[in-house]
Design a protein around this motif. Structure first.
Motif, short mmCIF file in Angstrom:
data_model
loop_
_atom_site.label_atom_id
_atom_site.label_comp_id
_atom_site.label_asym_id
_atom_site.label_seq_id
_atom_site.Cartn_x
_atom_site.Cartn_y
_atom_site.Cartn_z
N HIS A 90 1.77 -3.70 -0.34
CA HIS A 90 1.04 -2.49 -0.73
C HIS A 90 -0.48 -2.67 -0.66
CE1 HIS A 90 5.10 -1.48 -1.66
NE2 HIS A 90 5.16 -2.43 -2.58
N GLU A 135 1.47 -2.59 -8.63
CA GLU A 135 2.11 -3.68 -7.90
C GLU A 135 1.19 -4.30 -6.85
OE1 GLU A 135 5.72 -2.63 -5.80
OE2 GLU A 135 5.81 -4.60 -4.84
N HIS A 179 6.28 -9.22 -3.22
CA HIS A 179 6.49 -7.93 -3.88
C HIS A 179 7.02 -8.12 -5.29
CE1 HIS A 179 6.10 -4.84 -0.61
NE2 HIS A 179 6.09 -5.96 0.10
N TYR A 180 6.89 -7.04 -6.08
CA TYR A 180 7.51 -6.97 -7.41
C TYR A 180 8.32 -5.70 -7.48
CZ TYR A 180 4.45 -10.82 -8.69
OH TYR A 180 3.82 -12.04 -8.74
ZN LIG Z 1 6.77 -3.59 -3.25
#
Ligand SMILES: [Zn+2]
Length: 480
Positions: free
Chosen positions: A150, A183, A315-316
Motif C-alpha cells: 500500500h 497498514e 502486509h498486515y
Molecule cells: Zn495489505
C-alpha cells in the motif's frame, strides 16, 4: 465479452459432442498412440499445474501437453481449432524461464509472443558461489527485495486505499482511547527496520518505496495524479487548469480527468466505458484501477530488474468478516492468525490476457512455486515463534481462502493469484503477519515507540517482533 466467452464454450461443447459421435478419424489414431509418459522434470511441471496453478478446472480448456511440449491457448475455441498462442518444447522450458527473467516485462511479452523457442539454450545459471554462509555475515551477497504494501501516509489517503484501522474508545472495555493507524505505514516501518537487520547480516536490500506516503513512483499519490494530468494535457494539447469542481470524494476534477484520460488511452477504451471514466469515476475508482495497476507494475519491474534471490511482500491483515460501521469504524475481534501467499491459484477468466498466460507458463516451468513455498513456510514458522500467533488453517469460511486460494502442504501457506505473486520472478513470500483488528494487536499497534528515518509517524515496538520473524525465516531459507 462474457457472452462471447459463453458462446465459445457452447461451441466447444458442440464440438466435443461431435467428437463423441466418432466423426473425425484422428481420434482413432490418438487412441492407438502410446500415452504420454512424462519424465521426472515434466511430471514436476504437471504437478505444479494441477496442485498449485489451476484453481478452476475450466482453465484446462486453454492448456495441452504431449511428448513434444506444452501449449497454451488464448481461449477454449483456439484449443479446439489447434491454434495455440505458444507451443514450448519441453527442452526449452528452463532456458525460456531464464531468458524472460533477464528482460523487462514488455520485452518478455514480445519474446513470448514471437514463439521462437527451438534454438533456446541454457544461459549460465545465477552464480551460486556468492553465498559464503559465514557466521558473521550469513546473508553475505544475498539480494533481497522488500515491498511494503500500500501507500499509507496520511489517514485521508489510507481511507482512499481502505487500508486503515479505526476503533472507537470503549468498543471493548480494554480500549480506553480511540485507535487509528494505517497498514501502509506499518508496512513501511517494517521494511525500514527489516532492511537494517538484513544489511547487518550482509544482504543487499531493495525497497520498492522508502518514504512515508510515497508510492512506488517515489512520489505521493497527489504528485502522481498531477504528473498524469500534465502528461494527458500535453498529449491532448489542452489544459484543465481552469476546471473548478471536485469529485464526489473531494479531489480536483482536473486530476480525475488526467488520470482517466491516460487510462482510456492506454487501455484503448471507447464509447460508454470511456465516457464513464471521464464523467462518473470517483477518486476511489481512479485509485483502485488505473493507479493500482500502474503501481503494481512499477513495483514488479523494480523488483525484477534487481534480480533478487528472494522477495518479501510485507502486509498486515484484518479479519475478513469484520464490518465497517457508519463513520468507518471497525470492531476489535478475538481472532488472530498469520499466513503467507505464494504464486498460483489462477481462477476462471484469469488466463484472458497474453501477459497472464505468459506468467502462468513461467510459474509452471520454473522453481518459483516450490522455492516460494519453502521460503514462506520458514517465514510462517518465524511468525508463530516471534509473534505467538498460530498459522491459519485452510478455513473455508473465509472467502479469499475458499474462492481464491489453494492450500499447500506447508502450514499457513496458500497459493493465490495476486498481482505481485504473479508478476514477480523468483522465490516470493507475501506475508500477512497478523490481524490488525485483533483486540490485543490493535492496542499494541497504536503505540508510538519508534521513530524511523523517512517517517513522520511513530510506530509500535511490535514491528520488531515481525522483523525478527522475517529475518529468521530468511536465514532458515538461505541456510537450508
Ligand atoms: Zn495489505
Amino acid at each position: 465479452l462474457r457472452i462471447l466467452v459463453d458462446m465459445k464454450a457452447l461451441f466447444f461443447c458442440f464440438y466435443l459432442l461431435l467428437l463423441g459421435m466418432g466423426l473425425p478419424s484422428c481420434t482413432e489414431t490418438n487412441a492407438q498412440a502410446p500415452p504420454f509418459q512424462p519424465n521426472v522434470e515434466q511430471q514436476a511441471i504437471l504437478n505444479r499445474i494441477e496442485n498449485y496453478l489451476v484453481k478452476d478446472s475450466i482453465l484446462y480448456d486453454q492448456l495441452s501437453w504431449d511428448e513434444n511440449g506444452i501449449s497454451i491457448y488464448p481461449d477454449s475455441l483456439a484449443k479446439v481449432e489447434d491454434k495455440p498462442e505458444v507451443s514450448l518444447p519441453w527442452k526449452a522450458a528452463r532456458p525460456f524461464v531464464d531468458h524472460v527473467a533477464q528482460m523487462s516485462a514488455s520485452e518478455a511479452l514480445d519474446f513470448y509472443l514471437a514463439g521462437q523457442f527451438e534454438n533456446l539454450v541454457q544461459v549460465g545459471g545465477l552464480p551460486d558461489d556468492i553465498l559464503s554462509l559465514s557466521d558473521d555475515l550469513p546473508l553475505q551477497g544475498v539480494r533481497i527485495a522488500l515491498d511494503p504494501g500500500h501507500v499509507g501516509g496520511t489517514m485521508e489517503l489510507a481511507y482512499l486505499e481502505k487500508k486503515f484501522i479505526r476503533i472507537r474508545k470503549g468498543n471493548r472495555p480494554e480500549i480506553h482511547k480511540a485507535i487509528a493507524f494505517n497498514e501502509g505505514n506499518l508496512a513501511l516501518g517494517t521494511a525500514l527496520l527489516l532492511r537494517d537487520s538484513l544489511e547487518k547480516l550482509g544482504a543487499q536490500v531493495l525497497l520498492t518505496r522508502s518514504k512515508e506516503g510515497h508510492t512506488a513512483f517515489d512520489m505521493s499519490y497527489e504528485a502522481w495524479l498531477e504528473s498524469e494530468t500534465q502528461q494527458a494535457e500535453a498529449r491532448l494539447g489542452l489544459s484543465w487548469a481552469d476546471l473548478d469542481g471536485k469529485t464526489a470524494d473531494g479531489y480536483p476534477l482536473r486530476w480525475r480527468n488526467g488520470a482517466a484520460a491516460n487510462y482510456i488511452f492506454q487501455q484503448e477504451l471507447v464509447g460508454t466505458d470511456s465516457l464513464w471514466w471521464m464523467t462518473e469515476a470517483t477518486m476511489r475508482d481512479i485509485y483502485r484501477i488505473p493507479f493500482l495497476k500502474a503501481d503494481f507494475k512499477q513495483r514488479a519491474s523494480e523488483i525484477n530488474a534487481f534480480h533478487p534471490d528472494l522477495t518479501l511482500i510485507l502486509h498486515y491483515n484484518i479479519w475478513e468478516k469484520n464490518t465497517w460501521s457508519a463513520g468507518q469504524y471497525l470492531n476489535a475481534v478475538d481472532d488472530n492468525y498469520c499466513m503467507a501467499f505464494i504464486p498460483g491459484s489462477f481462477m476462471a477468466g484469469e488466463l484472458g490476457k497474453p501477459e497472464t498466460r505468459m506468467a502462468f507458463l513461467q510459474k509452471a516451468l520454473s522453481d518459483d512455486i516450490p522455492e516460494s513455498e519453502r521460503l514462506s513456510a520458514e517465514v510462517v514458522k518465524g511468525f508463530e515463534k516471534h509473534l505467538g500467533i498460530p498459522a491459519i488453517p485452510y478455513d473455508t469460511s473465509l472467502r479469499y481462502l475458499r474462492a481464491a486460494s489453494l492450500p499447500t502442504p506447508a502450514k499457513g501457506v496458500f497459493a493465490r493469484n495476486l498481482s505481485l505473486t504473479r508478476m514477480v520472478n523468483g522465490p516470493i513470500c507475501f506475508g500477512e503477519a497478523l490481524y490488525q483488528d485483533n483486540l490485543e494487536e490493535c492496542l499494541r499497534l497504536q503505540q508510538k515507540q519508534l521513530r524511523l528515518k523517512g517517517m513522520r509517524t511513530q510506530l509500535p515496538n511490535r514491528l520488531k517482533d515481525v522483523v525478527n520473524a522475517y529475518v529468521e525465516g530468511v536465514l532458515q531459507f538461505i541456510q537450508k
